[in-house]
Design a protein around this motif. Structure first.
Motif, PDB file in Angstrom:
ATOM      1  N   ASP A 137     -57.477 -32.948  48.441  1.00  0.00           N
ATOM      2  CA  ASP A 137     -58.331 -33.214  49.604  1.00  0.00           C
ATOM      3  C   ASP A 137     -59.269 -34.381  49.333  1.00  0.00           C
ATOM      4  OD1 ASP A 137     -57.138 -31.071  50.832  1.00  0.00           O
ATOM      5  OD2 ASP A 137     -58.638 -29.653  50.080  1.00  0.00           O
ATOM      6  N   ASN A 138     -59.680 -34.500  48.085  1.00  0.00           N
ATOM      7  CA  ASN A 138     -60.616 -35.570  47.737  1.00  0.00           C
ATOM      8  C   ASN A 138     -59.995 -36.947  47.857  1.00  0.00           C
ATOM      9  OD1 ASN A 138     -62.259 -33.513  47.074  1.00  0.00           O
ATOM     10  ND2 ASN A 138     -62.291 -33.918  44.864  1.00  0.00           N
ATOM     11  N   ILE A 139     -58.688 -37.015  47.786  1.00  0.00           N
ATOM     12  CA  ILE A 139     -58.086 -38.342  47.668  1.00  0.00           C
ATOM     13  C   ILE A 139     -57.140 -38.672  48.802  1.00  0.00           C
ATOM     14  CG2 ILE A 139     -58.302 -38.589  45.182  1.00  0.00           C
ATOM     15  CD1 ILE A 139     -55.691 -37.380  44.764  1.00  0.00           C
ATOM     16  N   GLN A 140     -56.836 -37.676  49.629  1.00  0.00           N
ATOM     17  CA  GLN A 140     -55.830 -37.882  50.677  1.00  0.00           C
ATOM     18  C   GLN A 140     -56.174 -39.077  51.567  1.00  0.00           C
ATOM     19  OE1 GLN A 140     -52.578 -37.558  51.646  1.00  0.00           O
ATOM     20  NE2 GLN A 140     -52.784 -35.349  51.437  1.00  0.00           N
ATOM     21  N   GLY A 141     -57.453 -39.223  51.896  1.00  0.00           N
ATOM     22  CA  GLY A 141     -57.826 -40.258  52.858  1.00  0.00           C
ATOM     23  C   GLY A 141     -58.062 -41.619  52.227  1.00  0.00           C
ATOM     24  N   THR A 142     -57.983 -41.721  50.909  1.00  0.00           N
ATOM     25  CA  THR A 142     -58.338 -42.978  50.239  1.00  0.00           C
ATOM     26  C   THR A 142     -57.179 -43.966  50.324  1.00  0.00           C
ATOM     27  OG1 THR A 142     -59.667 -41.665  48.724  1.00  0.00           O
ATOM     28  CG2 THR A 142     -59.228 -43.923  48.091  1.00  0.00           C
ATOM     29  N   ARG A 143     -57.531 -45.196  50.594  1.00  0.00           N
ATOM     30  CA  ARG A 143     -56.499 -46.221  50.729  1.00  0.00           C
ATOM     31  C   ARG A 143     -55.794 -46.454  49.398  1.00  0.00           C
ATOM     32  NH1 ARG A 143     -57.595 -52.132  53.354  1.00  0.00           N
ATOM     33  NH2 ARG A 143     -55.617 -53.048  52.725  1.00  0.00           N
ATOM     34  N   ASN A 158     -45.357 -35.645  42.708  1.00  0.00           N
ATOM     35  CA  ASN A 158     -45.628 -35.705  44.145  1.00  0.00           C
ATOM     36  C   ASN A 158     -46.721 -34.683  44.418  1.00  0.00           C
ATOM     37  OD1 ASN A 158     -45.723 -35.268  46.909  1.00  0.00           O
ATOM     38  ND2 ASN A 158     -43.561 -35.791  47.189  1.00  0.00           N
ATOM     39  N   ILE A 159     -47.959 -35.166  44.461  1.00  0.00           N
ATOM     40  CA  ILE A 159     -49.042 -34.193  44.532  1.00  0.00           C
ATOM     41  C   ILE A 159     -49.182 -33.614  45.934  1.00  0.00           C
ATOM     42  CG2 ILE A 159     -50.316 -34.960  42.501  1.00  0.00           C
ATOM     43  CD1 ILE A 159     -52.080 -36.605  44.116  1.00  0.00           C
ATOM     44  N   THR A 160     -48.720 -34.301  46.950  1.00  0.00           N
ATOM     45  CA  THR A 160     -48.770 -33.729  48.304  1.00  0.00           C
ATOM     46  C   THR A 160     -47.870 -32.504  48.394  1.00  0.00           C
ATOM     47  OG1 THR A 160     -49.074 -35.941  49.201  1.00  0.00           O
ATOM     48  CG2 THR A 160     -48.436 -34.228  50.762  1.00  0.00           C
ATOM     49  N   GLN A 161     -46.631 -32.658  47.987  1.00  0.00           N
ATOM     50  CA  GLN A 161     -45.681 -31.545  48.121  1.00  0.00           C
ATOM     51  C   GLN A 161     -45.984 -30.435  47.124  1.00  0.00           C
ATOM     52  OE1 GLN A 161     -43.854 -31.221  50.633  1.00  0.00           O
ATOM     53  NE2 GLN A 161     -44.098 -33.305  51.402  1.00  0.00           N
ATOM     54  N   THR A 162     -46.404 -30.807  45.933  1.00  0.00           N
ATOM     55  CA  THR A 162     -46.719 -29.780  44.937  1.00  0.00           C
ATOM     56  C   THR A 162     -47.842 -28.903  45.478  1.00  0.00           C
ATOM     57  OG1 THR A 162     -46.188 -31.442  43.306  1.00  0.00           O
ATOM     58  CG2 THR A 162     -47.162 -29.443  42.479  1.00  0.00           C
ATOM     59  N   GLN A 163     -48.803 -29.552  46.126  1.00  0.00           N
ATOM     60  CA  GLN A 163     -49.949 -28.811  46.678  1.00  0.00           C
ATOM     61  C   GLN A 163     -49.521 -27.986  47.891  1.00  0.00           C
ATOM     62  OE1 GLN A 163     -53.312 -29.632  45.657  1.00  0.00           O
ATOM     63  NE2 GLN A 163     -54.591 -28.885  47.317  1.00  0.00           N
ATOM     64  N   ASN A 164     -48.727 -28.610  48.809  1.00  0.00           N
ATOM     65  CA  ASN A 164     -48.284 -27.890  50.013  1.00  0.00           C
ATOM     66  C   ASN A 164     -47.555 -26.613  49.654  1.00  0.00           C
ATOM     67  OD1 ASN A 164     -49.339 -29.825  51.590  1.00  0.00           O
ATOM     68  ND2 ASN A 164     -47.401 -30.791  52.161  1.00  0.00           N
ATOM     69  N   ARG A 211     -41.452 -37.100  51.329  1.00  0.00           N
ATOM     70  CA  ARG A 211     -41.498 -37.679  52.681  1.00  0.00           C
ATOM     71  C   ARG A 211     -42.440 -38.869  52.732  1.00  0.00           C
ATOM     72  NH1 ARG A 211     -41.872 -32.181  53.110  1.00  0.00           N
ATOM     73  NH2 ARG A 211     -40.049 -31.205  54.052  1.00  0.00           N
ATOM     74  N   ARG A 212     -42.264 -39.675  53.757  1.00  0.00           N
ATOM     75  CA  ARG A 212     -43.197 -40.762  54.027  1.00  0.00           C
ATOM     76  C   ARG A 212     -44.612 -40.202  54.098  1.00  0.00           C
ATOM     77  NH1 ARG A 212     -44.169 -45.715  56.564  1.00  0.00           N
ATOM     78  NH2 ARG A 212     -45.640 -45.651  58.303  1.00  0.00           N
ATOM     79  N   GLY A 213     -45.549 -40.908  53.471  1.00  0.00           N
ATOM     80  CA  GLY A 213     -46.948 -40.482  53.512  1.00  0.00           C
ATOM     81  C   GLY A 213     -47.365 -39.614  52.330  1.00  0.00           C
ATOM     82  N   ASP A 214     -46.400 -39.086  51.575  1.00  0.00           N
ATOM     83  CA  ASP A 214     -46.771 -38.271  50.415  1.00  0.00           C
ATOM     84  C   ASP A 214     -47.516 -39.125  49.386  1.00  0.00           C
ATOM     85  OD1 ASP A 214     -45.514 -36.143  51.558  1.00  0.00           O
ATOM     86  OD2 ASP A 214     -43.862 -36.028  50.117  1.00  0.00           O
ATOM     87  N   LEU A 215     -48.443 -38.483  48.690  1.00  0.00           N
ATOM     88  CA  LEU A 215     -49.163 -39.163  47.605  1.00  0.00           C
ATOM     89  C   LEU A 215     -48.474 -38.840  46.287  1.00  0.00           C
ATOM     90  CD1 LEU A 215     -53.036 -38.704  47.882  1.00  0.00           C
ATOM     91  CD2 LEU A 215     -51.759 -40.842  47.727  1.00  0.00           C
ATOM     92  N   LEU A 216     -48.181 -39.871  45.521  1.00  0.00           N
ATOM     93  CA  LEU A 216     -47.623 -39.664  44.190  1.00  0.00           C
ATOM     94  C   LEU A 216     -48.669 -40.080  43.157  1.00  0.00           C
ATOM     95  CD1 LEU A 216     -43.979 -41.089  44.393  1.00  0.00           C
ATOM     96  CD2 LEU A 216     -44.870 -38.935  45.290  1.00  0.00           C
TER      97      LEU A 216
END
Ligand SMILES: *Cc1c(COP(=O)(O)O)cnc(C)c1O
Length: 401
Positions: free
Chosen positions: A4-10, A313-319, A358-363
C-alpha cells in the motif's frame, strides 16, 4: 514490504531498506569487535546515495574511493580525509591533487608511472603523499570473468614480480610515504578459499619483504565478499564471520600491523530493490514476455555481467496472500522479464516462474543495493531513477492520511 505504501509511487524507483542496512552494519561491527586491528572502508562506488552514506558514517566506517568525484562526494557527506583510500588504474592529475590537498589516508597506487606523477605533484605542492602499492597477486577468484581483478592478465595493480623494485623506487622518489600493500581480487566472491589463497600469497610476499628488511604498517586486502542473490529473504546479511576468519586464520600479520578491508556489495547489496511496473504482457510464440518500465538504464548488472536478480511480483503475491515461497503452488507461468530499452541485452531474467502477471503489477527486482543506482545512465534520454527509503514512503502516506 507493505505494498500500500508504494502502489501509488511513480515507477521505476529504487527503494532502500535502511533497517536492513543498519542490521547489516551492526553484524559487521559485532565481528570487528573481535579484531581490534581491522579497519573497514566502505567502497562507495557500490552506492553513493546520501541515505546510505548517512548510515555508513554513523557506523564509523572509512571510505574506499575510485575517483575524484567520489572523494568530493564523501567529503561533502562529512567523512574525514584520513578515512579515505583512493584506488584506480587511471587517476587523473586533478584527482591526485584533490587527494593531496586533503591529505587522504592513502593512494592505492597501481603502476610505476602513477607513482612518479604522484611524487611529482606532491613535491610541487610541498605535501607528502601516503602510498599503498596495489599488488596484483595473480590469484584467480571463483566469480564472473568480468568482475575478476587479481589475475596477472587483469589491468589492475603492480605485478607481484615487480613489487621489490617498486618499493625501492618508492624510497628514492621524493615526498612519498609508503604505508602499506593493497590487494583486491574481485567481487561477488562466495568461496572463502579464494580469500585464503590471497592471504597465503600475501604471507609469501611479506616474507620476501622481510628478507629485504622492509615492513609496512598496513595490509589492505580489498573487498569482494558476495551476497545471496538467489535467496535474499533467507540470507539478508552476508557471512562476515567466515570472511574475517579466512584472514584471521591464514594471514600472518606483523606485530602492530593493521588489516584493512574495502567492502561494497556485502554492506549495501541486499538493502536495495528496484521497483518497476509491468507495462505489457506479450504472448510470443516461443516466450511470454513481461515488459516492465525499468531497464538496463536503471540496473545494468544483468546486461553487463549476466547477473541474476530475484524478481518478485509483489502485487500478485499480496493479492493472493501468498508468502514468497508459497506462490509456486498458485497459478504461475514462465516469463522472460525484459526492459523497454532498444538493446537485446536489456533482459532482467529468462524463463522465471511468477504468479500470473498482469499489466500494472509492481515487481521488485531484489538485491539491487550495490552497483545499481550508481551505474544508472540516461541512455535513450531516460531520466535517472528516483530513490526512496521505506521510511520516506511510509511517512508520505502518514502525511496524506
Ligand atoms: C570495487 C572495489 C571494491 C569493492 O568490491 P565489493 O565486491 O563491492 O566488495 C574494493 N576495492 C576496490 C579497489 C574496488 O575497486
Amino acid at each position: 514490504m507493505n505494498i500500500d505504501n508504494i502502489q501509488g509511487t511513480r515507477t521505476p524507483f529504487y527503494l532502500y531498506d535502511t533497517d536492513l542496512l543498519r542490521t547489516t552494519l551492526a553484524a559487521l561491527q559485532a565481528e570487528l569487535h573481535h579484531h581490534p586491528n581491522y579497519v573497514v572502508h566502505y567502497a562507495v562506488k557500490a552506492n553513493a546515495n546520501p541515505c546510505i552514506l548517512r548510515e555508513i558514517k554513523a557506523a564509523g566506517l572509512g571510505i574506499d574511493c575510485v575517483s575524484g568525484g567520489e572523494i568530493r562526494t564523501v567529503l561533502d557527506a562529512g567523512f574525514r580525509p584520513e578515512q579515505i583510500v583512493f584506488a584506480g588504474v587511471g587517476k587523473a592529475d586533478w584527482e591526485i591533487q584533490l587527494g593531496l590537498d586533503h591529505g587522504i589516508f592513502a593512494f592505492n597506487v597501481e603502476s610505476v608511472p602513477e607513482l612518479e606523477v604522484i611524487s611529482h605533484l606532491a613535491q610541487q605542492s610541498k605535501k607528502t603523499a601516503n602510498i599503498c602499492l596495489r599488488i596484483n597477486p595473480n590469484v584467480g577468484a571463483h566469480t564472473h570473468e568480468l568482475i575478476s581483478t587479481g589475475r596477472a592478465e587483469d589491468k589492475f595493480g603492480i605485478d607481484m614480480r615487480d613489487m621489490a623494485d617498486v618499493i625501492r623506487l618508492c624510497h628514492t622518489l621524493p615526498h612519498l610515504r609508503l604505508r602499506g600493500l593493497h590487494f583486491h581480487i574481485g567481487s561477488q566472491i562466495l568461496d572463502m578459499d579464494d580469500f585464503v589463497q590471497l592471504a597465503e600469497r600475501i604471507n609469501e610476499l611479506q616474507a620476501e619483504l622481510a628478507r629485504q628488511g622492509v615492513a609496512v604498517e598496513v595490509i589492505n586486502v580489498g573487498g569482494g565478499l558476495g551476497i545471496d542473490y538467489d535467496q535474499p529473504n533467507e540470507n539478508p546479511v552476508p557471512d562476515f564471520r567466515s570472511f574475517f576468519n579466512a584472514y584471521a586464520q591464514h594471514l600472518h600479520l606483523l606485530p602492530g600491523q593493521e588489516l584493512h578491508f574495502e567492502l561494497g556489495r556485502a554492506i549495501v547489496g541486499q538493502c536495495g530493490s528496484l521497483l518497476t511496473r509491468v507495462l505489457y504482457v506479450k504472448e510470443g510464440h516461443e516466450q511470454r514476455f513481461v515488459i516492465v518500465d525499468a531497464g538496463m538504464t536503471e540496473l545494468i548488472r544483468p546486461a553487463l555481467y549476466q547477473a541474476q536478480h530475484k524478481i518478485e511480483n509483489i502485487t500478485q503475491t499480496q493479492n493472493l496472500r501468498l508468502t514468497d515461497w508459497q506462490f509456486l503452488d498458485a497459478d504461475t507461468a514462465l516469463y522472460d522479464v525484459v526492459g523497454p530499452i532498444c538493446e537485446s541485452s536489456d533482459v532482467f531474467a529468462r524463463d522465471i516462474t511468477l504468479p500470473l502477471t498482469r499489466r500494472g503489477d509492481l515487481l521488485a527486482i531484489r538485491s539491487a543495493g550495490a552497483y545499481g543506482e550508481t551505474m544508472a545512465s540516461c541512455y535513450n534520454c531516460r531520466p535517472l531513477p528516483a530513490t526512496y527509503t521505506i521510511e520516506e514512503l511510509s511517512s508520505t502516506l502518514d502525511d496524506e492520511a
